[in-house]
Design a protein around this motif. Structure first.
Motif, PDB file in Angstrom:
ATOM      1  N   GLU A  70       0.829  -1.201   0.000  1.00 37.55           N
ATOM      2  CA  GLU A  70       0.000   0.000   0.000  1.00 37.55           C
ATOM      3  C   GLU A  70       0.866   1.254   0.000  1.00 37.55           C
ATOM      4  O   GLU A  70       0.565   2.243  -0.682  1.00 37.55           O
ATOM      5  CB  GLU A  70      -0.941  -0.004   1.199  1.00 37.55           C
ATOM      6  CG  GLU A  70      -2.040  -1.055   1.098  1.00 37.55           C
ATOM      7  CD  GLU A  70      -2.811  -1.220   2.393  1.00 37.55           C
ATOM      8  OE1 GLU A  70      -2.492  -0.500   3.375  1.00 37.55           O
ATOM      9  OE2 GLU A  70      -3.727  -2.076   2.436  1.00 37.55           O
ATOM     10  N   GLY A  71       1.969   1.210   0.763  1.00 35.23           N
ATOM     11  CA  GLY A  71       2.886   2.343   0.795  1.00 35.23           C
ATOM     12  C   GLY A  71       3.545   2.573  -0.559  1.00 35.23           C
ATOM     13  O   GLY A  71       3.711   3.718  -0.997  1.00 35.23           O
ATOM     14  N   MET A  72       3.902   1.482  -1.235  1.00 36.01           N
ATOM     15  CA  MET A  72       4.524   1.618  -2.550  1.00 36.01           C
ATOM     16  C   MET A  72       3.529   2.153  -3.570  1.00 36.01           C
ATOM     17  O   MET A  72       3.875   2.968  -4.428  1.00 36.01           O
ATOM     18  CB  MET A  72       5.082   0.268  -3.008  1.00 36.01           C
ATOM     19  CG  MET A  72       6.223  -0.255  -2.161  1.00 36.01           C
ATOM     20  SD  MET A  72       7.130  -1.598  -2.955  1.00 36.01           S
ATOM     21  CE  MET A  72       7.968  -0.744  -4.257  1.00 36.01           C
ATOM     22  N   MET A  73       2.278   1.710  -3.487  1.00 40.16           N
ATOM     23  CA  MET A  73       1.284   2.162  -4.457  1.00 40.16           C
ATOM     24  C   MET A  73       0.943   3.637  -4.305  1.00 40.16           C
ATOM     25  O   MET A  73       0.517   4.275  -5.259  1.00 40.16           O
ATOM     26  CB  MET A  73       0.019   1.306  -4.350  1.00 40.16           C
ATOM     27  CG  MET A  73       0.181  -0.073  -4.987  1.00 40.16           C
ATOM     28  SD  MET A  73      -1.403  -0.933  -5.227  1.00 40.16           S
ATOM     29  CE  MET A  73      -1.879  -1.200  -3.525  1.00 40.16           C
ATOM     30  N   ARG A  74       1.160   4.177  -3.113  1.00 42.46           N
ATOM     31  CA  ARG A  74       0.845   5.599  -2.908  1.00 42.46           C
ATOM     32  C   ARG A  74       1.749   6.516  -3.730  1.00 42.46           C
ATOM     33  O   ARG A  74       1.403   7.665  -3.981  1.00 42.46           O
ATOM     34  CB  ARG A  74       0.925   5.957  -1.426  1.00 42.46           C
ATOM     35  CG  ARG A  74      -0.285   5.529  -0.616  1.00 42.46           C
ATOM     36  CD  ARG A  74      -0.326   6.204   0.735  1.00 42.46           C
ATOM     37  NE  ARG A  74       0.711   5.699   1.624  1.00 42.46           N
ATOM     38  CZ  ARG A  74       0.556   4.656   2.437  1.00 42.46           C
ATOM     39  NH1 ARG A  74      -0.604   4.002   2.453  1.00 42.46           N
ATOM     40  NH2 ARG A  74       1.535   4.257   3.215  1.00 42.46           N
TER      41      ARG A  74
END
Length: 227
Positions: A163-167
């Motif tokens: 989720e952090g990478m997709m942000r």
């Protein structure tokens, strides 16, 4: 793309399969008169006839496309779409004149380069929808993992990590308008020269030579069948 008739490839199923087999494409855009290219892995969603990719938001393309869309939108439009071109390069190979049997007959032969490429024109939009990105990255991963005899899935990594990478990513979706292919595989040579090239490519130790030989045989089969 310069496309002599004998090299034109119009079999849509073959061209779609080409994109899926060689999904690392070159996205060409022209913004404010400045041409640029980005090299990206694509997922081709046949159901919607859309190419999908993603870029980090720090890529200048993100800000430039956003600015273009804002200028191009009207109050009644949800969003505008940017015309783009994507090229999918397949295998290619240098062809030496020594592979032509006709060299011994008259010597009127010169080197050339055989290659396969597919161009896609369409309309690009940007999305930051987390659900879209999750689905896209899942499809892209599932497309490529079998090529490594692996079964890694998005869910194998901690959710907070992905989720952090997709942000920091945004999605690119290109509605496909036109697909054109060019398969230059010695169709302009005499049958004996075509066969000589094919046999040497098949025996080559280079992987891309053998891949080009496979595509050459596909083209030849369709020609022989009158397609």
């Amino acid at each position: 793309m310069y496309q002599p008739g004998h090299f034109a490839q119009q079999d849509i199923q073959l061209l779609q399969a080409h994109i899926q087999e060689y999904p690392f494409g070159t996205l060409a855009t022209a913004l404010d008169g400045l041409p640029q290219m980005n090299h990206l892995p694509f997922y081709y969603d046949l159901a919607s006839n859309c190419l999908q990719a993603h870029i980090p938001k720090v890529n200048p393309l993100f800000a430039q496309v956003q600015q273009w869309l804002q200028r191009s939108s009207t109050p009644t439009e949800v969003s505008a779409e940017l015309p783009v071109l994507v090229a999918f390069q397949g295998p290619d190979a240098y062809i030496t004149p020594s592979w032509y049997p006709s060299k011994k007959e008259h010597g009127k032969v010169v080197p050339t380069w055989n290659y396969t490429v597919v161009h896609v024109t369409g309309r690009l939009r940007i999305t930051q929808d987390p659900e879209w990105l999750t689905q896209h990255l899942t499809q892209l991963t599932n497309q490529q993992e079998p090529t490594r005899n692996s079964t890694w899935e998005m869910s194998d990594a901690p959710a907070e990590y992905t989720e952090g990478m997709m942000r920091v990513l945004c999605g690119l979706e290109i509605a496909v308008d036109h697909i054109v292919g060019k398969y230059k595989v010695s169709q302009n040579r005499q049958p004996q020269d075509q066969q000589g090239v094919l046999e040497h490519l098949q025996k080559s130790e280079q992987w891309h030579d053998r891949q080009l030989a496979n595509l050459t045989m596909q083209v030849n089969r369709k020609t022989d069948n009158g397609n």
